[in-house]
Design a protein around this motif. Structure first.
Motif, PDB file in Angstrom:
ATOM      1  N   THR A  90       0.844  -1.194   0.000  1.00 41.62           N
ATOM      2  CA  THR A  90       0.000   0.000   0.000  1.00 41.62           C
ATOM      3  C   THR A  90       0.886   1.252   0.000  1.00 41.62           C
ATOM      4  O   THR A  90       2.082   1.184   0.305  1.00 41.62           O
ATOM      5  CB  THR A  90      -0.904   0.038   1.243  1.00 41.62           C
ATOM      6  N   LEU A  91       0.286   2.373  -0.325  1.00 38.09           N
ATOM      7  CA  LEU A  91       1.025   3.642  -0.276  1.00 38.09           C
ATOM      8  C   LEU A  91       1.486   3.944   1.149  1.00 38.09           C
ATOM      9  O   LEU A  91       2.595   4.447   1.349  1.00 38.09           O
ATOM     10  CB  LEU A  91       0.169   4.785  -0.814  1.00 38.09           C
ATOM     11  N   ASP A  92       0.645   3.621   2.130  1.00 40.12           N
ATOM     12  CA  ASP A  92       1.033   3.855   3.529  1.00 40.12           C
ATOM     13  C   ASP A  92       2.259   3.030   3.918  1.00 40.12           C
ATOM     14  O   ASP A  92       3.146   3.519   4.610  1.00 40.12           O
ATOM     15  CB  ASP A  92      -0.129   3.532   4.476  1.00 40.12           C
ATOM     16  N   GLN A  93       2.323   1.777   3.457  1.00 38.19           N
ATOM     17  CA  GLN A  93       3.498   0.944   3.727  1.00 38.19           C
ATOM     18  C   GLN A  93       4.731   1.533   3.041  1.00 38.19           C
ATOM     19  O   GLN A  93       5.823   1.518   3.608  1.00 38.19           O
ATOM     20  CB  GLN A  93       3.271  -0.479   3.233  1.00 38.19           C
ATOM     21  N   ALA A  94       4.562   2.044   1.827  1.00 43.06           N
ATOM     22  CA  ALA A  94       5.689   2.641   1.100  1.00 43.06           C
ATOM     23  C   ALA A  94       6.213   3.874   1.824  1.00 43.06           C
ATOM     24  O   ALA A  94       7.423   4.098   1.887  1.00 43.06           O
ATOM     25  CB  ALA A  94       5.257   2.995  -0.323  1.00 43.06           C
ATOM     26  N   ALA A 141       4.885   2.666 -15.638  1.00 42.19           N
ATOM     27  CA  ALA A 141       5.737   2.461 -14.458  1.00 42.19           C
ATOM     28  C   ALA A 141       6.535   3.727 -14.154  1.00 42.19           C
ATOM     29  O   ALA A 141       7.230   4.250 -15.007  1.00 42.19           O
ATOM     30  CB  ALA A 141       6.680   1.299 -14.692  1.00 42.19           C
ATOM     31  N   LEU A 142       6.419   4.190 -12.922  1.00 44.84           N
ATOM     32  CA  LEU A 142       7.187   5.350 -12.438  1.00 44.84           C
ATOM     33  C   LEU A 142       8.051   4.884 -11.278  1.00 44.84           C
ATOM     34  O   LEU A 142       7.569   4.206 -10.375  1.00 44.84           O
ATOM     35  CB  LEU A 142       6.246   6.468 -11.970  1.00 44.84           C
ATOM     36  N   LYS A 143       9.321   5.242 -11.284  1.00 45.69           N
ATOM     37  CA  LYS A 143      10.239   4.833 -10.218  1.00 45.69           C
ATOM     38  C   LYS A 143      10.580   6.044  -9.361  1.00 45.69           C
ATOM     39  O   LYS A 143      10.938   7.098  -9.882  1.00 45.69           O
ATOM     40  CB  LYS A 143      11.499   4.211 -10.811  1.00 45.69           C
ATOM     41  N   PHE A 144      10.461   5.867  -8.044  1.00 50.02           N
ATOM     42  CA  PHE A 144      10.719   6.937  -7.092  1.00 50.02           C
ATOM     43  C   PHE A 144      11.737   6.497  -6.043  1.00 50.02           C
ATOM     44  O   PHE A 144      11.810   5.323  -5.693  1.00 50.02           O
ATOM     45  CB  PHE A 144       9.426   7.351  -6.378  1.00 50.02           C
ATOM     46  N   LYS A 145      12.493   7.462  -5.547  1.00 50.39           N
ATOM     47  CA  LYS A 145      13.435   7.178  -4.458  1.00 50.39           C
ATOM     48  C   LYS A 145      12.678   6.785  -3.199  1.00 50.39           C
ATOM     49  O   LYS A 145      13.142   5.984  -2.410  1.00 50.39           O
ATOM     50  CB  LYS A 145      14.332   8.390  -4.174  1.00 50.39           C
ATOM     51  N   ARG A 146      11.510   7.379  -3.020  1.00 51.56           N
ATOM     52  CA  ARG A 146      10.609   6.998  -1.944  1.00 51.56           C
ATOM     53  C   ARG A 146       9.281   7.720  -2.119  1.00 51.56           C
ATOM     54  O   ARG A 146       9.146   8.603  -2.964  1.00 51.56           O
ATOM     55  CB  ARG A 146      11.174   7.229  -0.561  1.00 51.56           C
ATOM     56  N   ILE A 147       8.311   7.343  -1.300  1.00 49.59           N
ATOM     57  CA  ILE A 147       6.976   7.936  -1.326  1.00 49.59           C
ATOM     58  C   ILE A 147       6.810   8.753  -0.046  1.00 49.59           C
ATOM     59  O   ILE A 147       7.219   8.334   1.026  1.00 49.59           O
ATOM     60  CB  ILE A 147       5.884   6.843  -1.395  1.00 49.59           C
ATOM     61  N   GLY A 148       6.192   9.910  -0.177  1.00 45.21           N
ATOM     62  CA  GLY A 148       5.898  10.756   0.976  1.00 45.21           C
ATOM     63  C   GLY A 148       4.422  11.100   1.012  1.00 45.21           C
ATOM     64  O   GLY A 148       3.690  10.882   0.048  1.00 45.21           O
ATOM     65  N   VAL A 149       3.996  11.645   2.125  1.00 43.79           N
ATOM     66  CA  VAL A 149       2.604  12.071   2.268  1.00 43.79           C
ATOM     67  C   VAL A 149       2.579  13.373   3.052  1.00 43.79           C
ATOM     68  O   VAL A 149       3.335  13.565   3.999  1.00 43.79           O
ATOM     69  CB  VAL A 149       1.734  10.978   2.948  1.00 43.79           C
ATOM     70  N   TYR A 171      -0.444  11.995  -1.367  1.00 42.51           N
ATOM     71  CA  TYR A 171       0.781  11.239  -1.606  1.00 42.51           C
ATOM     72  C   TYR A 171       1.574  11.858  -2.750  1.00 42.51           C
ATOM     73  O   TYR A 171       1.016  12.431  -3.676  1.00 42.51           O
ATOM     74  CB  TYR A 171       0.447   9.788  -1.948  1.00 42.51           C
ATOM     75  N   TYR A 172       2.891  11.695  -2.662  1.00 44.78           N
ATOM     76  CA  TYR A 172       3.769  12.162  -3.726  1.00 44.78           C
ATOM     77  C   TYR A 172       4.991  11.252  -3.800  1.00 44.78           C
ATOM     78  O   TYR A 172       5.392  10.638  -2.821  1.00 44.78           O
ATOM     79  CB  TYR A 172       4.200  13.619  -3.509  1.00 44.78           C
ATOM     80  N   GLY A 173       5.551  11.146  -4.992  1.00 49.57           N
ATOM     81  CA  GLY A 173       6.772  10.399  -5.192  1.00 49.57           C
ATOM     82  C   GLY A 173       7.944  11.359  -5.255  1.00 49.57           C
ATOM     83  O   GLY A 173       7.819  12.457  -5.800  1.00 49.57           O
ATOM     84  N   VAL A 205       1.928  -0.736  -6.230  1.00 50.85           N
ATOM     85  CA  VAL A 205       3.166  -0.153  -5.713  1.00 50.85           C
ATOM     86  C   VAL A 205       4.065  -1.322  -5.320  1.00 50.85           C
ATOM     87  O   VAL A 205       3.666  -2.180  -4.536  1.00 50.85           O
ATOM     88  CB  VAL A 205       2.895   0.749  -4.477  1.00 50.85           C
ATOM     89  N   GLN A 206       5.272  -1.358  -5.883  1.00 56.98           N
ATOM     90  CA  GLN A 206       6.223  -2.423  -5.580  1.00 56.98           C
ATOM     91  C   GLN A 206       7.475  -1.806  -4.980  1.00 56.98           C
ATOM     92  O   GLN A 206       8.035  -0.876  -5.543  1.00 56.98           O
ATOM     93  CB  GLN A 206       6.579  -3.191  -6.848  1.00 56.98           C
ATOM     94  N   GLU A 207       7.898  -2.356  -3.836  1.00 59.84           N
ATOM     95  CA  GLU A 207       9.091  -1.811  -3.192  1.00 59.84           C
ATOM     96  C   GLU A 207      10.341  -2.553  -3.637  1.00 59.84           C
ATOM     97  O   GLU A 207      10.285  -3.683  -4.123  1.00 59.84           O
ATOM     98  CB  GLU A 207       8.963  -1.833  -1.676  1.00 59.84           C
ATOM     99  N   LYS A 208      11.460  -1.893  -3.449  1.00 57.61           N
ATOM    100  CA  LYS A 208      12.757  -2.470  -3.805  1.00 57.61           C
ATOM    101  C   LYS A 208      13.044  -3.688  -2.943  1.00 57.61           C
ATOM    102  O   LYS A 208      12.822  -3.673  -1.738  1.00 57.61           O
ATOM    103  CB  LYS A 208      13.856  -1.426  -3.595  1.00 57.61           C
ATOM    104  N   ASN A 209      13.539  -4.737  -3.580  1.00 58.71           N
ATOM    105  CA  ASN A 209      13.992  -5.915  -2.863  1.00 58.71           C
ATOM    106  C   ASN A 209      15.484  -5.708  -2.589  1.00 58.71           C
ATOM    107  O   ASN A 209      16.324  -5.969  -3.449  1.00 58.71           O
ATOM    108  CB  ASN A 209      13.748  -7.171  -3.700  1.00 58.71           C
ATOM    109  N   LYS A 210      15.801  -5.201  -1.403  1.00 58.89           N
ATOM    110  CA  LYS A 210      17.190  -4.860  -1.075  1.00 58.89           C
ATOM    111  C   LYS A 210      18.116  -6.076  -1.142  1.00 58.89           C
ATOM    112  O   LYS A 210      19.231  -5.985  -1.640  1.00 58.89           O
ATOM    113  CB  LYS A 210      17.270  -4.233   0.316  1.00 58.89           C
ATOM    114  N   THR A 211      17.650  -7.207  -0.648  1.00 65.07           N
ATOM    115  CA  THR A 211      18.499  -8.394  -0.599  1.00 65.07           C
ATOM    116  C   THR A 211      18.906  -8.835  -2.006  1.00 65.07           C
ATOM    117  O   THR A 211      20.091  -9.013  -2.292  1.00 65.07           O
ATOM    118  CB  THR A 211      17.769  -9.540   0.121  1.00 65.07           C
TER     119      THR A 211
END
Length: 120
Positions: free
Chosen positions: A23-27, A43-51, A56-58, A79-85
């Motif tokens: 969800t956007l809240d989780q992001a 597809a839009l890629k953002f460094k992070r999501i803010g509110v 909401y904004y990227g 919304v898909q988050e980065k898989n750091k591992t």
């Protein structure tokens, strides 16, 4: 050798995103890089999501500046988050595998040398 260095630099910027949407809240809470799939822009890629004030904004960085891109919840498919591992593993494992592969193609056979050391 120049091609190997170019490949290493190229793979430094690779990012793998999780297939499970969040969800956007989780992001906002996680503060990871995200990929937002929208109905209109793809597809839009953002460094992070803010509110801010419920909107909401990227965040992206361009020429040293932080730019806010407004996001409309009704326009977002996932919304898909980065898989750091996996992203970190790719950055480390792929260059090592390429280096070993090139060494095997252009060098001697890998194995134990007569002095007791191992040659890749």
């Amino acid at each position: 050798m120049a091609q190997i260095m170019m490949l290493l630099i190229l793979f430094q910027s690779c990012t793998i995103y999780r297939s499970t949407p969040i969800t956007l809240d989780q992001a906002v809470k996680n503060e990871y890089k995200v990929k937002v799939i929208t109905k209109t822009s793809g597809a839009l890629k953002f460094k992070r999501i803010g509110v801010e004030n419920g909107d909401y904004y990227g965040l992206i960085w361009s020429r040293g500046e932080t730019i806010r891109i407004p996001l409309k919840e009704e326009n977002i498919i996932s919304v898909q988050e980065k898989n750091k591992t996996l992203s970190n593993l790719l950055v480390i494992a792929l260059p090592v595998a390429l280096t070993i592969g090139f060494a095997n193609m252009f060098g001697d056979e890998p194995g134990w040398k007569s002095d007791g050391s191992f040659q890749f």
